[in-house]
Write an enzyme that holds these catalytic residues in place. Structure first.
Site, short mmCIF file in Angstrom:
data_model
loop_
_atom_site.label_atom_id
_atom_site.label_comp_id
_atom_site.label_asym_id
_atom_site.label_seq_id
_atom_site.Cartn_x
_atom_site.Cartn_y
_atom_site.Cartn_z
N LYS A 16 0.85 -1.20 0.00
CA LYS A 16 0.00 0.00 0.00
C LYS A 16 0.88 1.25 0.00
O LYS A 16 0.64 2.18 -0.76
CB LYS A 16 -0.93 -0.02 1.23
CG LYS A 16 -2.05 -1.05 1.08
CD LYS A 16 -2.77 -1.37 2.38
CE LYS A 16 -3.75 -2.53 2.14
NZ LYS A 16 -4.36 -3.06 3.37
N GLN A 24 -4.92 -1.92 9.76
CA GLN A 24 -4.78 -3.25 9.14
C GLN A 24 -5.35 -4.33 10.06
O GLN A 24 -4.96 -4.42 11.22
CB GLN A 24 -3.29 -3.51 8.83
CG GLN A 24 -3.02 -4.79 8.08
CD GLN A 24 -3.58 -4.77 6.65
OE1 GLN A 24 -3.42 -3.82 5.90
NE2 GLN A 24 -4.26 -5.85 6.28
N ASP A 27 -11.44 2.37 4.00
CA ASP A 27 -11.71 0.93 3.90
C ASP A 27 -13.22 0.68 3.76
O ASP A 27 -13.63 -0.43 3.41
CB ASP A 27 -11.23 0.23 5.19
CG ASP A 27 -10.03 -0.66 4.94
OD1 ASP A 27 -9.77 -0.99 3.77
OD2 ASP A 27 -9.36 -1.01 5.93
#
Ligand code: NDP
Length: 285
Positions: free
Chosen positions: A53, A97, A120
């Site tokens: 990322k 994460q 997200d």
């Protein structure tokens, strides 16, 4: 059946090229899109995702920050980090994460991320907006699958889409997005009886179970489009999906490989969402 492999890497490249143009446009207006990633502990798979990322952010000219926290951090400490990022004007997108260690309540962490920075698409406000078809951040993996289908000219309206898996981050939103594009949607899961009878009806089969190579040709209707979301290691420690690619490609008309299918799209959509979050700061001023 001549199968068409869907090249996720190539399509992700096309998507990120467009994001890059948007980043340049934002920069000309004095805004550099910024993504903060919080990584708790040292799970090797999570570290790989996080590094990918950061690299993609850099390639697209975006700002990125990685906050690495100890495995045994308290929930309060983690929430303080999230709150600081909520207040930070250089940061437009925040990603924590997953998975998180057991002392931390994932739902509470997700609910603490500002919905305006929830790139997200996991915050209940964004999930609710998605359900009722309002503009929101869409969860990156199902959003990426929708783009793969679009770029591969797969017709969705009127088709029967069968999703195996009902997680909040993949299966459930996947079905919603396909429903919004007028598919008839069936969800299957670990308690589904006679899985074959459902999957055999699928024009579009999306597999997100986390069970290496569990879906072979016997589950697939001739000519179906097969999307493999899974990321697993096989007996030789090689990356593989939830679909047995060699067997499935004999019957599918189009199919995504692992690696090189859905995975690159997830990152591309994260970049698109971060760019959108930065653009929103201009339109909301
Ligand atoms: P979860 O473990 O949260 O969910 C798995 C789902 O599959 C559950 O709904 C479960 O049913 C169902 N399932 C498990 N076994 C079976 C079975 N034998 N028959 C039918 N259904 C079954 O996983 P995620 O949704 O988070 O992820 C799924 C896969 O996708 C994983 O391999 C993960 O690594 C990968 N992934 C890939 C991403 C990418 O970028 N490509 C991003 C995110 C995930 P039940 O609800 O009844 O337990």
């Amino acid at each position: 059946m001549s199968t068409n492999k869907i090249d996720g890497k190539q399509i992700a490249g096309l998507v990120t090229e467009k994001v890059k143009e948007r980043v340049e446009n934002l920069k000309s207006k004095g805004v550099v899109p910024g993504l903060a990633v919080i990584l708790v502990g040292s799970n090797p798979a999570s570290q790989t995702y996080v590094n990918n990322k950061a690299k993609t952010c850099e390639r697209l000219g975006m700002y990125s920050v990685l906050i690495e926290l100890d495995e045994d951090i308290s929930e309060d400490e983690l929430l303080k980090n999230v709150e600081a990022l909520n207040q930070d004007d250089k940061i437009h997108g925040i990603l924590v994460q997953l998975p998180l260690p057991s002392q931390i309540n994932e739902d509470r962490v997700i609910a603490t991320i500002s919905p305006l920075k929830d790139v997200d698409g996991f915050h209940p406000e964004n999930v609710g907006k998605m359900m009722i078809g309002q503009q929101s951040f869409l969860p990156c993996t199902p959003f990426g699958v929708m783009k793969l289908l679009e770029y591969s000219d797969v017709e969705i309206a009127g088709k029967h889409a069968v999703i195996i898996g009902r997680s909040n981050i993949v299966g459930k939103p996947m079905g919603q997005l396909l429903l919004q594009k007028d598919a008839t949607v069936t969800y299957c899961h670990s308690r589904t009886k006679d899985l074959h009878s459902f999957t055999k009806q699928a024009d579009i089969l999306v597999v997100a179970t986390g069970r290496a190579k569990m879906i072979d040709a016997s589950y697939i209707k001739e000519g179906a489009v097969v999307i493999d979301v899974g990321i697993n290691r096989d007996e030789n420690n090689k990356l593989c999906g939830d679909v047995d690619f060699a067997s499935a490609q004999e019957v599918a008309s189009k199919i995504t490989p692992v690696p090189g299918g859905v995975g690159p799209m997830t990152i591309a959509m994260l970049m698109e969402n971060t760019c959108l979050a930065a653009e929103n700061t201009l339109t909301n001023k």
